[in-house]
Design a protein around this motif. Structure first.
Motif, PDB file in Angstrom:
ATOM      1  N   SER A  69      17.723   1.920  11.977  1.00 57.92           N
ATOM      2  CA  SER A  69      17.113   0.959  11.362  1.00 57.92           C
ATOM      3  C   SER A  69      15.918   0.435  12.287  1.00 57.92           C
ATOM      4  CB  SER A  69      18.039  -0.195  11.358  1.00 57.92           C
ATOM      5  OG  SER A  69      17.420  -1.252  10.828  1.00 57.92           O
ATOM      6  N   ARG A  70      14.774   0.066  11.828  1.00 57.49           N
ATOM      7  CA  ARG A  70      13.683  -0.201  12.884  1.00 57.49           C
ATOM      8  C   ARG A  70      13.113  -1.163  11.905  1.00 57.49           C
ATOM      9  NH1 ARG A  70      10.622   5.351  14.617  1.00 57.49           N
ATOM     10  NH2 ARG A  70      12.477   6.698  15.052  1.00 57.49           N
ATOM     11  N   THR A  71      11.969  -1.864  12.605  1.00 63.23           N
ATOM     12  CA  THR A  71      11.064  -3.023  11.915  1.00 63.23           C
ATOM     13  C   THR A  71       9.667  -2.605  12.267  1.00 63.23           C
ATOM     14  OG1 THR A  71      11.247  -4.507  13.789  1.00 63.23           O
ATOM     15  CG2 THR A  71      13.064  -4.683  12.138  1.00 63.23           C
ATOM     16  N   ALA A  72       8.978  -3.264  11.434  1.00 65.88           N
ATOM     17  CA  ALA A  72       7.450  -3.319  11.674  1.00 65.88           C
ATOM     18  C   ALA A  72       6.793  -4.495  11.076  1.00 65.88           C
ATOM     19  CB  ALA A  72       6.836  -1.717  10.945  1.00 65.88           C
ATOM     20  N   ASP A  73       5.979  -5.018  11.605  1.00 69.43           N
ATOM     21  CA  ASP A  73       5.215  -6.228  11.317  1.00 69.43           C
ATOM     22  C   ASP A  73       3.814  -5.722  10.434  1.00 69.43           C
ATOM     23  OD1 ASP A  73       6.956  -7.979  12.585  1.00 69.43           O
ATOM     24  OD2 ASP A  73       5.736  -7.949  14.344  1.00 69.43           O
ATOM     25  N   VAL A  74       3.971  -6.280   9.344  1.00 68.08           N
ATOM     26  CA  VAL A  74       3.014  -5.690   8.639  1.00 68.08           C
ATOM     27  C   VAL A  74       2.194  -6.960   7.842  1.00 68.08           C
ATOM     28  CG1 VAL A  74       2.561  -4.469   6.200  1.00 68.08           C
ATOM     29  CG2 VAL A  74       4.381  -3.578   7.217  1.00 68.08           C
ATOM     30  N   THR A  75       0.810  -6.824   7.778  1.00 62.38           N
ATOM     31  CA  THR A  75      -0.151  -7.835   7.116  1.00 62.38           C
ATOM     32  C   THR A  75      -0.134  -7.331   5.662  1.00 62.38           C
ATOM     33  OG1 THR A  75      -1.149  -8.433   9.296  1.00 62.38           O
ATOM     34  CG2 THR A  75      -2.121  -9.207   7.269  1.00 62.38           C
ATOM     35  N   LEU A  76       0.318  -8.263   4.832  1.00 62.92           N
ATOM     36  CA  LEU A  76       0.202  -7.679   3.360  1.00 62.92           C
ATOM     37  C   LEU A  76      -1.143  -7.656   2.772  1.00 62.92           C
ATOM     38  CD1 LEU A  76       3.261  -9.504   2.090  1.00 62.92           C
ATOM     39  CD2 LEU A  76       3.071  -7.191   2.545  1.00 62.92           C
ATOM     40  N   GLY A  77      -1.444  -6.551   2.011  1.00 63.81           N
ATOM     41  CA  GLY A  77      -2.898  -6.263   1.373  1.00 63.81           C
ATOM     42  C   GLY A  77      -2.788  -6.893  -0.312  1.00 63.81           C
TER      43      GLY A  77
ATOM     44  N   GLY B 158       0.747  -1.256   0.138  1.00 66.56           N
ATOM     45  CA  GLY B 158       0.097   0.002  -0.030  1.00 66.56           C
ATOM     46  C   GLY B 158       0.900   1.109  -0.124  1.00 66.56           C
ATOM     47  N   ILE B 159       1.939   1.209  -0.806  1.00 70.81           N
ATOM     48  CA  ILE B 159       2.702   2.515  -0.850  1.00 70.81           C
ATOM     49  C   ILE B 159       3.164   2.782  -2.406  1.00 70.81           C
ATOM     50  CG2 ILE B 159       3.782   1.952   1.388  1.00 70.81           C
ATOM     51  CD1 ILE B 159       6.485   0.858  -0.178  1.00 70.81           C
ATOM     52  N   THR B 160       3.759   3.637  -2.563  1.00 68.03           N
ATOM     53  CA  THR B 160       4.381   4.164  -3.812  1.00 68.03           C
ATOM     54  C   THR B 160       5.812   4.375  -3.455  1.00 68.03           C
ATOM     55  OG1 THR B 160       2.530   5.212  -4.700  1.00 68.03           O
ATOM     56  CG2 THR B 160       4.581   5.783  -5.777  1.00 68.03           C
ATOM     57  N   ALA B 161       6.789   3.861  -4.048  1.00 66.73           N
ATOM     58  CA  ALA B 161       8.305   3.950  -3.707  1.00 66.73           C
ATOM     59  C   ALA B 161       9.047   4.067  -5.112  1.00 66.73           C
ATOM     60  CB  ALA B 161       8.691   2.466  -2.993  1.00 66.73           C
ATOM     61  N   ARG B 162      10.385   4.352  -4.713  1.00 62.89           N
ATOM     62  CA  ARG B 162      11.366   4.472  -5.841  1.00 62.89           C
ATOM     63  C   ARG B 162      12.902   3.934  -4.971  1.00 62.89           C
ATOM     64  NH1 ARG B 162      14.684   8.799  -4.139  1.00 62.89           N
ATOM     65  NH2 ARG B 162      13.642  10.366  -2.852  1.00 62.89           N
ATOM     66  N   THR B 163      13.724   3.599  -5.820  1.00 64.97           N
ATOM     67  CA  THR B 163      14.891   3.363  -5.460  1.00 64.97           C
ATOM     68  C   THR B 163      15.761   4.417  -4.716  1.00 64.97           C
ATOM     69  OG1 THR B 163      15.224   1.696  -7.465  1.00 64.97           O
ATOM     70  CG2 THR B 163      17.230   2.492  -6.231  1.00 64.97           C
ATOM     71  N   TYR B 164      16.274   4.118  -3.586  1.00 62.74           N
ATOM     72  CA  TYR B 164      16.902   4.885  -2.856  1.00 62.74           C
ATOM     73  C   TYR B 164      18.416   4.628  -3.090  1.00 62.74           C
ATOM     74  CZ  TYR B 164      19.468   6.725   1.403  1.00 62.74           C
ATOM     75  OH  TYR B 164      20.407   7.254   2.129  1.00 62.74           O
ATOM     76  N   PHE B 165      19.266   5.931  -3.218  1.00 67.83           N
ATOM     77  CA  PHE B 165      20.587   5.797  -3.446  1.00 67.83           C
ATOM     78  C   PHE B 165      21.584   6.279  -2.356  1.00 67.83           C
ATOM     79  CE2 PHE B 165      18.751   5.746  -7.867  1.00 67.83           C
ATOM     80  CZ  PHE B 165      19.402   4.571  -8.293  1.00 67.83           C
ATOM     81  N   ASP B 166      22.741   5.556  -2.044  1.00 68.67           N
ATOM     82  CA  ASP B 166      23.469   6.138  -0.699  1.00 68.67           C
ATOM     83  C   ASP B 166      24.183   7.233  -1.218  1.00 68.67           C
ATOM     84  OD1 ASP B 166      25.481   4.646  -2.257  1.00 68.67           O
ATOM     85  OD2 ASP B 166      25.572   2.951  -0.792  1.00 68.67           O
ATOM     86  N   GLN B 167      25.354   7.482  -0.476  1.00 68.18           N
ATOM     87  CA  GLN B 167      26.151   8.446  -0.634  1.00 68.18           C
ATOM     88  C   GLN B 167      27.136   8.307  -1.834  1.00 68.18           C
ATOM     89  OE1 GLN B 167      28.003   9.507   3.217  1.00 68.18           O
ATOM     90  NE2 GLN B 167      26.557  10.867   3.842  1.00 68.18           N
TER      91      GLN B 167
END
Length: 354
Positions: free
Chosen positions: A341-349, A266-275
């Protein structure tokens, strides 16, 4: 080298025999006391040959050749109304087609019903369906097992009604198609891997078991990057029967897909680039209100780095990870926020379609 999870493969759009045996006489020879060392292999060979020939006689009449302005592919007769299921990349942008049945040399007119590139499936319909159409019977994807004998039927290189033989080499593959050349670049989960030869023109044809059931649609063959994209022999992939029937029924009934059967955050995303400008995750740029990610507390700006045990270093790897999962699955999403860094438990839609 092919990665075990996501396989980069190439499908070509323009271009992606039977004789009777006698199992009865062979069985009689064994029953009459013939030497088992000489007769048993012959009896077994004839029985297997007879099984192949029966499958071909049962299913090949349901496999058609589809011609567009840009090339050709294959398709499977889905019902007696003239609906034919094939790959979306066979259809491309065309809306009219020529369809040649297995028992004919005359092309019949067909038009597009609907296409669903996200799963690389499409349905076309014969304008004037002839009498005697032979719809294929589809098998149970859950019963496809490693080592089962398979026959791939289609029109490789324009050679209509061709049959190749192999086995189920693996199940549950998640395969990413490259974009271009008519391919929608779909990422498809739960694909059947087979050693039966799949060549350009086979796309959209039938992968069949010895019960004369279609267990998949031939979709693409793997290529070896180290040999400039040359085919990797014996590594082909087919969309499973459960996906075919679910998507096809929706396209025929509604002209679109309302239940993709595909997992989503349930998101829109793009690739993240590091330094160092290297891909290092997938940045969330929008969160659907009330969706799985929103309910789990994920926010815009979070960078997803892992889905369960699968590392995520780009949007493509995120898509691939989700394609291997099903809606309703609970997964741990690892992400970074404000450098932590974190975590989240997600029930996929379920992936929503336009």
């Amino acid at each position: 080298m092919l990665a075990p999870g996501a396989v980069a493969a190439l499908t070509a759009l323009a271009l992606a025999g039977c004789s009777s045996g006698s199992s009865e006489s062979s069985s009689s020879s064994v029953a009459a006391g013939a030497s088992s060392s000489s007769s048993s292999p012959t009896a077994s060979g004839n029985q297997l040959q007879d099984a192949y020939q029966k499958v071909i006689a049962d299913v090949l009449p349901s496999v058609v050749q589809i011609t567009t302005a840009n090339g050709l592919g294959s398709g499977i007769v889905y019902d007696n109304k003239g609906d034919i299921v094939t790959n979306a990349h066979v259809v491309g942008t065309a809306t009219t087609f020529g369809v040649t049945l297995a028992n004919s040399t005359k092309a019949l007119d067909a038009t597009l019903v609907a296409s669903y590139p996200e799963s690389d499936l499409a349905v076309i319909r014969l304008t004037s369906p002839p009498n005697g159409l032979r719809p294929a019977a589809f098998g149970d994807s859950a019963k496809v097992e490693l080592g089962q004998i398979t026959l791939a039927m289609g029109s490789p290189l324009g050679l209509s009604s061709s049959v190749t033989q192999g086995i189920v080499s693996a199940t549950g593959r998640t395969v990413s198609e490259p974009q271009g050349g008519g391919s929608p670049g779909a990422t498809i989960g739960n694909m059947v891997q087979t050693s039966a030869a799949i060549n350009p023109g086979n796309s959209g044809g039938a992968l069949v078991n010895l019960d004369s059931r279609v267990i998949g649609i031939n979709t693409l063959a793997a290529t070896e990057p180290e040999t400039n994209g040359a085919a990797a022999p014996g590594i082909g992939f087919a969309i499973p029967a459960s996906t075919i029937t679910s998507i096809t029924d929706q396209l025929i009934k509604d002209g679109k897909v309302t239940n993709s059967g595909r997992a989503a955050l349930g998101i829109t995303a793009r690739t993240y680039f590091d330094q160092n400008f290297r891909p290092a995750g997938a940045t969330i740029v929008a969160v659907a209100g009330g969706g799985p990610a929103d309910s789990a507390g994920l926010q815009v700006g979070d960078v997803i780095t892992r889905i369960g045990d699968t590392p995520v270093d780009s949007l493509n790897s995120l898509t691939t990870a989700l394609a291997s999962l099903t809606p309703g699955t609970k997964v741990t999403v690892t992400y970074t926020r404000d450098g932590q860094s974190r975590t989240a438990d997600v029930t996929l839609g379920t992936l929503q379609t336009p």
